[in-house]
Design an enzyme around this catalytic site. Structure first.
Site, mmCIF file in Angstrom:
data_model
loop_
_atom_site.group_PDB
_atom_site.id
_atom_site.type_symbol
_atom_site.label_atom_id
_atom_site.label_comp_id
_atom_site.label_asym_id
_atom_site.label_seq_id
_atom_site.Cartn_x
_atom_site.Cartn_y
_atom_site.Cartn_z
ATOM 1 N N ASN A 9 -4.220 0.000 4.431
ATOM 2 C CA ASN A 9 -3.657 -1.315 4.752
ATOM 3 C C ASN A 9 -3.398 -1.343 6.258
ATOM 4 O OD1 ASN A 9 -2.179 -3.651 5.020
ATOM 5 N ND2 ASN A 9 -0.392 -2.920 3.863
ATOM 6 N N TRP A 10 -4.268 -2.001 6.980
ATOM 7 C CA TRP A 10 -4.168 -1.982 8.446
ATOM 8 C C TRP A 10 -3.087 -2.918 8.975
ATOM 9 C CZ3 TRP A 10 -10.082 -2.098 10.156
ATOM 10 C CH2 TRP A 10 -10.696 -0.931 9.665
ATOM 11 N N LYS A 11 -2.536 -3.745 8.118
ATOM 12 C CA LYS A 11 -1.487 -4.695 8.526
ATOM 13 C C LYS A 11 -1.956 -5.497 9.762
ATOM 14 C CE LYS A 11 1.839 -1.713 6.330
ATOM 15 N NZ LYS A 11 3.196 -1.234 6.192
ATOM 16 N N HIS A 98 2.885 -7.280 -1.440
ATOM 17 C CA HIS A 98 3.356 -6.227 -0.539
ATOM 18 C C HIS A 98 4.803 -6.517 -0.162
ATOM 19 C CE1 HIS A 98 3.900 -3.672 2.917
ATOM 20 N NE2 HIS A 98 2.888 -2.953 2.464
ATOM 21 N N GLU A 100 6.374 -6.365 2.490
ATOM 22 C CA GLU A 100 6.560 -7.159 3.724
ATOM 23 C C GLU A 100 6.342 -8.645 3.443
ATOM 24 O OE1 GLU A 100 3.868 -4.836 6.125
ATOM 25 O OE2 GLU A 100 5.251 -3.149 5.942
ATOM 26 N N GLU A 173 5.117 1.186 -4.293
ATOM 27 C CA GLU A 173 5.522 1.423 -2.912
ATOM 28 C C GLU A 173 7.035 1.235 -2.792
ATOM 29 O OE1 GLU A 173 2.077 0.757 0.011
ATOM 30 O OE2 GLU A 173 2.882 -1.215 -0.445
ATOM 31 N N GLY A 179 6.668 2.962 6.034
ATOM 32 C CA GLY A 179 6.769 3.012 7.490
ATOM 33 C C GLY A 179 7.992 3.756 8.012
ATOM 34 N N SER A 219 4.650 5.994 3.485
ATOM 35 C CA SER A 219 4.601 7.201 4.314
ATOM 36 C C SER A 219 3.753 8.311 3.695
ATOM 37 C CB SER A 219 6.013 7.698 4.629
ATOM 38 O OG SER A 219 6.720 6.697 5.350
ATOM 39 N N GLY A 241 0.414 3.291 8.047
ATOM 40 C CA GLY A 241 0.309 3.922 9.368
ATOM 41 C C GLY A 241 -0.828 4.932 9.484
HETATM 42 P P1 PGA Z 1 3.033 3.267 5.379
HETATM 43 O O1 PGA Z 1 2.724 1.836 4.741
HETATM 44 O O2 PGA Z 1 1.961 4.214 4.871
HETATM 45 O O3 PGA Z 1 2.955 3.061 6.864
HETATM 46 O O4 PGA Z 1 4.376 3.688 4.908
HETATM 47 C C1 PGA Z 1 2.279 1.699 3.417
HETATM 48 C C2 PGA Z 1 2.119 0.242 3.075
HETATM 49 O O5 PGA Z 1 2.874 -0.585 3.609
HETATM 50 O O6 PGA Z 1 1.238 -0.121 2.295
#
Ligand code: PGA
Length: 261
Positions: A9-11, A98, A100, A173, A179, A219, A241
């Protein structure tokens, strides 16, 4: 055997040129170390999907996802992107729910249910993200939270539906792990994945529960991926990340290839 999946997931990261370089490096890893049971999915920002679809075309085991879609197919929704558009650009999957999106864009259970429906209506397979906050875990509400997220946005779909549609991918998640560098322990992750599978079994049936891939996200990186992927109910990772650097992402893929070997 259910599919193992490593998804990046490159966000909201990378320019088009940087995205093309990263996709090309990952494609070459996928081409040199493919496995019939492993699917690698890249979720770049919307504007790059079409271009990356050309980069990834004809690469067996490499797929594209969008990070979000709108609830409607088309219309006067300035700035929005529909599942139909995503599909027409060459992606096969879309992230839905997600944390976010839930937190910063107020996406609630009803919106997410509509997005899952819309994804299927346009030929996309949803990657449905679920997980509890730290507050929910520390007050013992983590199982209840995840069960509710499944019930309110996914379990309106019945086993009959999956006679003609692909199963969704689920991504557990924990919000407190995203993150932050605080990965869930393998025990916490496996326990929740087993719980999710049990919910699938109770609401659908054993065959569908056993066929559904459940990814861990939060993470996940090159140092903890092997331990997480060795767990019985963890079928891969949704990587944020650590998906932004080809070598890190390749190490994570490699960890899954070793589990499959
Ligand atoms: P992260 O993000 O690996 O940076 O914790 C995972 C995600 O948001 O899908």
């Amino acid at each position: 055997m259910r599919k193992k999946i490593i998804a990046g997931n490159w966000k909201m990261n990378k320019t088009l040129d940087e995205a093309a370089v990263l996709a090309t490096e990952i494609r070459s890893h996928v081409m040199h170390s493919g496995h019939a049971h492993l699917v690698t999915i890249l979720a770049p920002p919307f504007p790059y999907i079409s271009e990356l679809a050309h980069h990834c075309a004809d690469t067996s085991g490499l797929e594209l996802a969008a990070q979000n879609c709108h609830t409607e197919t088309q219309g006067a929704f300035t700035g929005e992107v529909s599942a139909q558009m995503i599909s027409s650009c060459g992606a096969s999957f879309v992230l839905v729910g997600h944390s976010e999106r839930r937190l910063y864009f107020q996406e609630d259970a009803e919106i997410l249910r509509k997005k899952i429906n819309q994804a299927y209506a346009c030929g996309l397979t949803p990657i449905y993200c679920i997980g509890e906050t730290w507050e929910q875990r520390s007050t013992g509400k983590h199982f209840e939270t995840v069960a509710q997220q499944l019930r309110e946005s996914l379990f309106h779909l019945t086993p009959d539906f999956f006679a003609s549609h692909l199963l969704p991918i689920l991504a557990y998640e924990p919000v407190w792990a995203i993150g932050t560098g605080n990965t869930a322990t393998t025990e916490q992750a496996q326990e929740m994945h087993a719980f999710i599978r049990q919910e699938l079994q109770q609401n659908w049936n054993t065959d569908l529960a056993n066929a559904c891939s459940i990814l861990y996200g939060g993470s996940c990186n090159a140092s903890n991926a092997s331990d997480l992927f060795a767990c019985q109910d963890i079928d891969g990772g949704l990587i944020g990340g650590a998906s932004l650097k080809a070598t890190d992402f390749q190490h994570i893929r490699q960890a899954m290839l070793e589990v499959l070997a």
